[in-house]
Design an enzyme around this catalytic site. Sequence first.
Site, PDB file in Angstrom:
ATOM      1  N   CYS A 135      46.216  36.032  36.325  1.00 30.90           N
ATOM      2  CA  CYS A 135      45.658  36.462  37.608  1.00 30.90           C
ATOM      3  C   CYS A 135      46.200  37.832  37.991  1.00 30.90           C
ATOM      4  O   CYS A 135      47.343  37.942  38.452  1.00 30.90           O
ATOM      5  CB  CYS A 135      45.995  35.433  38.687  1.00 30.90           C
ATOM      6  N   CYS A 138      46.998  38.234  41.725  1.00 30.43           N
ATOM      7  CA  CYS A 138      48.235  37.576  42.163  1.00 30.43           C
ATOM      8  C   CYS A 138      49.477  38.355  41.709  1.00 30.43           C
ATOM      9  O   CYS A 138      50.455  38.417  42.446  1.00 30.43           O
ATOM     10  CB  CYS A 138      48.352  36.169  41.580  1.00 30.43           C
ATOM     11  N   ASP A 139      49.445  38.878  40.496  1.00 31.33           N
ATOM     12  CA  ASP A 139      50.696  39.332  39.881  1.00 31.33           C
ATOM     13  C   ASP A 139      50.796  40.826  39.571  1.00 31.33           C
ATOM     14  O   ASP A 139      51.842  41.288  39.115  1.00 31.33           O
ATOM     15  CB  ASP A 139      50.930  38.542  38.572  1.00 31.33           C
TER      16      ASP A 139
END
Length: 315
Positions: A135, A138-139
């Site tokens: 992701c 997300c990261d």
Amino acid sequence: MGKLYDVIILGAGPGGLSAGLYGGRARLNTLIIEKGKDGGQIAITDSIENYPGQQVEGESGPSLIERMTEQAAKFGCERVSDTIKTAELVGPVKKLIGTKDTYEAKTVIIASGAYPRPIGCKGEQEFLGKGISYCATCDANFFEDFEVYVVGGGDAAVEEAMYLTKFARKVTIIHRRDQLRAAQSIQERAFKNDKLHFMWDSVVEEVKGDGIISEMTVKNVKTGELTEITADPDDGMFGVFGFIGRIPNTELFKNTGLNMDDKGYIPTNDDMHTNIPGVFAAGDCRVKSLRQVVTAAADGAIAATQAEKYINENT
Ligand code: NAP
């Protein structure tokens, strides 16, 4: 247990929420069961620019899904957070058995989506969240000014790799063939991006490190040659993002009488009917040629309308 719903929808991604909206508007007693956050895969999508009519500046997956959730709720769609473990789908009353409760309905719409396929290299599980990610939204910020590798060659891999170039110093796409599968328009943007590099005909064999990924073995599938990639000493680490397709969330329906293909996707007809009367499927868990927000939403609308028709004709 107790209440017999008209429709239970499993999953609150675009397919499930659209089905909830249509079910609610049709005045069906509608319940959506979701085990995690609403949105499914688009909850981790940074930008949405191909949902027709959507022109909201800076639209992200979460912002679009928030409005879908509100719209379904406005029409009376009930919600519960639970993880369904088993199901009894055959017969007039369908049962979904979760960790908290058992839910019963005259019809079920399976909109359980799909999850990222693992890269399949040695060390992948050990370094999950310690260099391995699926992701970018997300990261990506963990890799601000670091090097990042993206595995895959489809739309997702190339789009997410371009997103990662906003954060990482250098992004290298590792693809098992010598040409991308991604749409031409996406490829054209990618090849113009100076921060984006490519390792063709290559697969990741192993990731290694001391608590976080700092080494990786990549194999050329044509020559068999192994390349050892080591983190820049000043960085001491790098990221590896996998975007090599999805696996449908349909495992729980094995042995329920529901037909699935060899990859676990659910075949339906054009009206979203599965092989079991009163059971419908919508969105990415279904056998289909294009898995997008717009096609999932359309599936959900059709499935809920067909559920209403089924109830009128059979109860
Ligand atoms: P995809 O189109 O199925 O592509 C998967 C990629 O991963 C392919 O390039 C494939 O290689 C590679 N791959 C598969 N298994 C692999 C393995 N074991 N090892 C190494 N590489 C492997 O999947 P996706 O990119 O996730 O897209 C899924 C769907 O979402 C598609 O319909 C796509 O159009 C859609 N999507 C659309 C957008 C957009 O329109 N903006 C964005 C994201 C996704 P090969 O090419 O060699 O098979």
